[in-house]
Enzyme design. Sequence first.
Site, PDB file in Angstrom:
ATOM      1  N   ASP A  69       0.873  -1.166   0.000  1.00 15.02           N
ATOM      2  CA  ASP A  69       0.000   0.000   0.000  1.00 15.02           C
ATOM      3  C   ASP A  69       0.903   1.207   0.000  1.00 15.02           C
ATOM      4  OD1 ASP A  69      -2.574   0.994  -0.217  1.00 15.02           O
ATOM      5  OD2 ASP A  69      -2.697   1.452   1.912  1.00 15.02           O
ATOM      6  N   PHE A 148       3.099   7.485 -13.442  1.00 13.30           N
ATOM      7  CA  PHE A 148       1.656   7.344 -13.260  1.00 13.30           C
ATOM      8  C   PHE A 148       1.238   8.115 -12.017  1.00 13.30           C
ATOM      9  CE2 PHE A 148       1.233   4.373  -9.627  1.00 13.30           C
ATOM     10  CZ  PHE A 148       2.548   3.975  -9.479  1.00 13.30           C
ATOM     11  N   LYS A 171      13.629   7.401 -11.511  1.00 14.67           N
ATOM     12  CA  LYS A 171      12.539   7.228 -10.549  1.00 14.67           C
ATOM     13  C   LYS A 171      12.614   5.841  -9.894  1.00 14.67           C
ATOM     14  CE  LYS A 171       7.728   6.542  -9.667  1.00 14.67           C
ATOM     15  NZ  LYS A 171       6.387   6.227 -10.108  1.00 14.67           N
ATOM     16  N   ARG A 177       8.630   2.756  -3.553  1.00 19.63           N
ATOM     17  CA  ARG A 177       8.353   1.342  -3.814  1.00 19.63           C
ATOM     18  C   ARG A 177       9.645   0.559  -4.005  1.00 19.63           C
ATOM     19  NH1 ARG A 177       5.377   2.272  -7.394  1.00 19.63           N
ATOM     20  NH2 ARG A 177       3.660   2.607  -5.974  1.00 19.63           N
TER      21      ARG A 177
HETATM   22  P1  ITT Z   1      -3.483  -1.834  -5.395  1.00 18.59           P
HETATM   23  O1  ITT Z   1      -4.271  -1.441  -4.175  1.00 18.59           O
HETATM   24  O2  ITT Z   1      -4.212  -2.797  -6.296  1.00 18.59           O
HETATM   25  O3  ITT Z   1      -2.086  -2.291  -5.091  1.00 18.59           O
HETATM   26  P2  ITT Z   1      -3.728   0.969  -6.085  1.00 18.59           P
HETATM   27  O4  ITT Z   1      -3.441   1.766  -7.314  1.00 18.59           O
HETATM   28  O5  ITT Z   1      -5.117   1.015  -5.523  1.00 18.59           O
HETATM   29  O6  ITT Z   1      -3.254  -0.537  -6.328  1.00 18.59           O
HETATM   30  P3  ITT Z   1      -2.793   2.062  -3.576  1.00 18.59           P
HETATM   31  O7  ITT Z   1      -4.064   1.789  -2.877  1.00 18.59           O
HETATM   32  O8  ITT Z   1      -1.495   1.679  -2.945  1.00 18.59           O
HETATM   33  O9  ITT Z   1      -2.685   1.432  -5.040  1.00 18.59           O
HETATM   34  O10 ITT Z   1      -2.826   3.589  -3.945  1.00 18.59           O
HETATM   35  C1  ITT Z   1      -1.695   4.250  -4.094  1.00 18.59           C
HETATM   36  C2  ITT Z   1      -1.939   5.417  -5.005  1.00 18.59           C
HETATM   37  O11 ITT Z   1      -0.861   6.306  -4.731  1.00 18.59           O
HETATM   38  C3  ITT Z   1      -1.815   5.055  -6.490  1.00 18.59           C
HETATM   39  O12 ITT Z   1      -3.031   4.724  -7.087  1.00 18.59           O
HETATM   40  C4  ITT Z   1      -1.250   6.350  -7.054  1.00 18.59           C
HETATM   41  O13 ITT Z   1      -2.276   7.292  -7.270  1.00 18.59           O
HETATM   42  C5  ITT Z   1      -0.375   6.861  -5.918  1.00 18.59           C
HETATM   43  N1  ITT Z   1       1.009   6.392  -6.096  1.00 18.59           N
HETATM   44  C6  ITT Z   1       1.602   5.329  -5.503  1.00 18.59           C
HETATM   45  N2  ITT Z   1       2.854   5.177  -5.931  1.00 18.59           N
HETATM   46  C7  ITT Z   1       3.057   6.159  -6.832  1.00 18.59           C
HETATM   47  C8  ITT Z   1       4.141   6.524  -7.653  1.00 18.59           C
HETATM   48  O14 ITT Z   1       5.275   5.829  -7.673  1.00 18.59           O
HETATM   49  N3  ITT Z   1       3.995   7.574  -8.453  1.00 18.59           N
HETATM   50  C9  ITT Z   1       2.851   8.275  -8.473  1.00 18.59           C
HETATM   51  N4  ITT Z   1       1.773   7.994  -7.756  1.00 18.59           N
HETATM   52  C10 ITT Z   1       1.865   6.945  -6.934  1.00 18.59           C
END
Ligand code: ITT
Length: 190
Positions: A69, A148, A171, A177
């Site tokens: 998460d 993204f 990045k 991550r």
């Molecule tokens: P899962 O729960 O299926 O893993 P998710 O997209 O819903 O996927 P999260 O609940 O962890 O993921 O939400 C994290 C959000 O944070 C993600 O959708 C992005 O909007 C943002 N995010 C996370 N890592 C990022 C990154 O490396 N660059 C930009 N935005 C990021």
Amino acid sequence: MKQLVFATANKNKIAEVKLKLGEGYNFLSLDDIGCTEEIPETTGTLEGNALQKARYVKDTYGYDCFAEDSGLEIDALDNRPGVDTAHYSGSRDATANMTKVLNELDGQVQRNARFRAVIALIQGDREELFEGRVDGYIAKEMAGEGGFGYDPIFIPEEHKLTFAQLPQEIKKGISHRSRAVAKLVTYLKQ
Ligand code: ITT
């Protein structure tokens, strides 16, 4: 070969992690195990949500797995959007989410922020947590096409460009991550 499921539906996360895990593990996605339902994320913390997702997959499908998460924490917004990062504006639309953040920070000089990622690993009955973070600040406007999510408005502190403007190799080298995954991989290779 050991099997390990990465409990995410986010293809960008899968691509970032897959390379690093390397050989020795047969790496499966949720699609691969036939899990297409939305997994609950209701605990209110990144740590809790990562564990909740991993336990869901272990309990429902029986696989050893890890879940991640991640979220953006902004000092001036009391660490919001945090666990609400993925749908901060009420939708998953990245432009709408970033626009909400930029509006909330309008006129704000203190723009410090961090991305934080927590990985929960379950192997058998063992649970482990790994954390990675990258500090930086929120840009005044969106810039760049790469990456993204919130990448167009996040400037890591060691650079002057947003994550979306920087080469994706840079990045991946410093992201929250990749830092959490590096700890996971070190643990798995022990
Ligand atoms: P899962 O729960 O299926 O893993 P998710 O997209 O819903 O996927 P999260 O609940 O962890 O993921 O939400 C994290 C959000 O944070 C993600 O959708 C992005 O909007 C943002 N995010 C996370 N890592 C990022 C990154 O490396 N660059 C930009 N935005 C990021």
